[in-house]
Design an enzyme around this catalytic site. Structure first.
Site, PDB file in Angstrom:
ATOM      1  N   ARG A 155       0.888  -1.298   0.115  1.00  0.00           N
ATOM      2  CA  ARG A 155      -0.082  -0.052  -0.269  1.00  0.00           C
ATOM      3  C   ARG A 155       0.956   1.054   0.060  1.00  0.00           C
ATOM      4  NH1 ARG A 155      -2.019  -3.457   3.926  1.00  0.00           N
ATOM      5  NH2 ARG A 155      -4.088  -4.385   3.467  1.00  0.00           N
ATOM      6  N   LYS A 181      -1.963  -2.033   7.369  1.00  0.00           N
ATOM      7  CA  LYS A 181      -3.260  -1.530   7.790  1.00  0.00           C
ATOM      8  C   LYS A 181      -3.854  -2.228   9.062  1.00  0.00           C
ATOM      9  CE  LYS A 181      -7.759  -1.042   5.618  1.00  0.00           C
ATOM     10  NZ  LYS A 181      -8.690  -1.481   4.413  1.00  0.00           N
ATOM     11  N   HIS A 245      -2.780   2.339  -6.295  1.00  0.00           N
ATOM     12  CA  HIS A 245      -3.293   0.873  -5.675  1.00  0.00           C
ATOM     13  C   HIS A 245      -3.595  -0.147  -7.001  1.00  0.00           C
ATOM     14  CE1 HIS A 245      -4.775  -0.643  -1.825  1.00  0.00           C
ATOM     15  NE2 HIS A 245      -5.949  -1.232  -2.611  1.00  0.00           N
ATOM     16  N   ARG A 248      -0.699  -2.735  -6.475  1.00  0.00           N
ATOM     17  CA  ARG A 248      -1.289  -3.580  -5.888  1.00  0.00           C
ATOM     18  C   ARG A 248      -2.112  -4.710  -6.260  1.00  0.00           C
ATOM     19  NH1 ARG A 248      -1.302  -4.714  -0.100  1.00  0.00           N
ATOM     20  NH2 ARG A 248      -3.426  -5.035   0.799  1.00  0.00           N
ATOM     21  N   HIS A 271      -4.068  -9.188   3.535  1.00  0.00           N
ATOM     22  CA  HIS A 271      -5.477  -9.304   3.606  1.00  0.00           C
ATOM     23  C   HIS A 271      -5.974  -9.773   5.119  1.00  0.00           C
ATOM     24  CE1 HIS A 271      -5.926  -8.677  -0.704  1.00  0.00           C
ATOM     25  NE2 HIS A 271      -5.971  -7.628  -0.229  1.00  0.00           N
ATOM     26  N   TYR A 280      -9.786 -11.619  -6.512  1.00  0.00           N
ATOM     27  CA  TYR A 280      -9.009 -11.415  -7.516  1.00  0.00           C
ATOM     28  C   TYR A 280      -9.322 -12.607  -8.567  1.00  0.00           C
ATOM     29  CZ  TYR A 280      -6.819  -7.475  -5.195  1.00  0.00           C
ATOM     30  OH  TYR A 280      -6.733  -6.371  -4.566  1.00  0.00           O
TER      31      TYR A 280
END
Length: 295
Positions: A155, A181, A245, A248, A271, A280
């Site tokens: 990120r 995050k 992004h 990513r 994640h 994805y």
């Protein structure tokens, strides 16, 4: 018309460094709520939505009713994604306000977040385009930055926070310790190619020096990273919609295309759930029953 709490005055740019320890009024309540988020971007978006909502209803949080919140969400201008973000932010606010005892009831529980179309597939660029952006970048720092965004799947905030002490040699390549995050730390193994260009950038920098320096000698900020990416996009003649992004997204999709196990991609990207990584696979399926028909 109710006076808006100081926390959400128009000149408010960021959450104060020291939020209150309890909430005695709407302003303190919102400051406590915003301080929960580790992401500066989330705090900005939520603060903006709280300001907009209270200006719309013109009453204190304790006087807001379900109908006020439902009417606001139903009349909120913007795309479906914008409306969904607004609903999610306000539901979060009212849930937190009840949890800490500031409000007796959580009226947000009765409000549904509008469904939105999953547009992830539109934001996954071909592998050749990602490599073109990197290879056509003439500046060493910026080329390494693009390489790490794509090669590490990081990120923007994670790239900006990298220090040389976060990097370590690992076998014939290296690894990066990422503070990500939600305040979670993970270790990302980098490919030999990414590690090679990354270490070429160091020079005589000490362990506490940012990996990606600004012209003034500090760490690059997110806006500077966005500018680097947008310039690379324009140089490569790609869609102006592409953002940092997207690199990513490209990392996740391209590694899965090349056979990387989904749990490994999940761990690399940080994640919280493998279901997030699984998006994805759904965005770029490898097979379809439609191919078995004669039309």
């Amino acid at each position: 018309m109710t006076t808006l709490p100081a926390i959400i005055e128009p000149d408010m740019q960021q959450v104060p460094a020291l939020p209150p320890t309890q909430a005695d009024d709407d302003g303190q309540m919102i400051r406590l709520w915003l301080a929960r988020s580790a992401s500066p971007n989330t705090r900005r978006n939520y603060e903006r939505e709280a300001r907009r909502f209270l200006a719309h209803v013109g009453k204190p949080l304790g006087s807001v009713r379900i109908g006020d919140l439902q009417d606001y969400v139903a009349s909120r201008p913007g795309s479906s994604a914008t409306v969904a973000l607004a609903a999610s932010a306000l539901k979060s606010l009212f849930t937190f306000a009840q949890e800490v005892g500031f409000l007796r009831f959580n009226i947000g529980a009765a409000v549904n977040v509008p469904p939105i179309k999953n547009t992830l597939a539109e934001r996954i660029m071909p592998e050749a385009d990602a490599l073109l952006m990197i290879r056509q970048e003439p500046d060493l720092r910026n080329r390494v930055l693009l390489t790490v965004l794509y090669g590490g799947g990081l990120r923007i905030s994670e790239v900006c926070g990298l220090r040389w002490r976060d990097l370590a040699v690992r076998d014939e390549a290296g690894q990066a310790t990422i503070f990500g995050k939600g305040g979670k730390t993970r270790v990302v193994l980098l490919s030999a190619a990414t590690w090679k260009v990354l270490t070429a950038l160091r020079g005589e920098s000490g362990p506490d020096v940012p990996v990606f320096l600004s012209r003034k000698g500090g760490a690059l900020d997110p806006s500077a990273v966005h500018r680097v990416v947008k310039a690379a996009v324009a140089r490569a003649g790609l869609s102006a919609e592409i953002s940092a992004h997207w690199l990513r997204h490209a990392h996740a999709s391209h590694s899965l295309d090349r056979g990387a196990p989904i749990h490994l991609v999940q761990a690399t990207l940080g994640h919280a759930s493998v279901a997030t990584t699984g998006r994805y696979l759904h965005a770029r399926p490898s097979e379809s029953s439609a191919r078995f028909l004669g039309v």
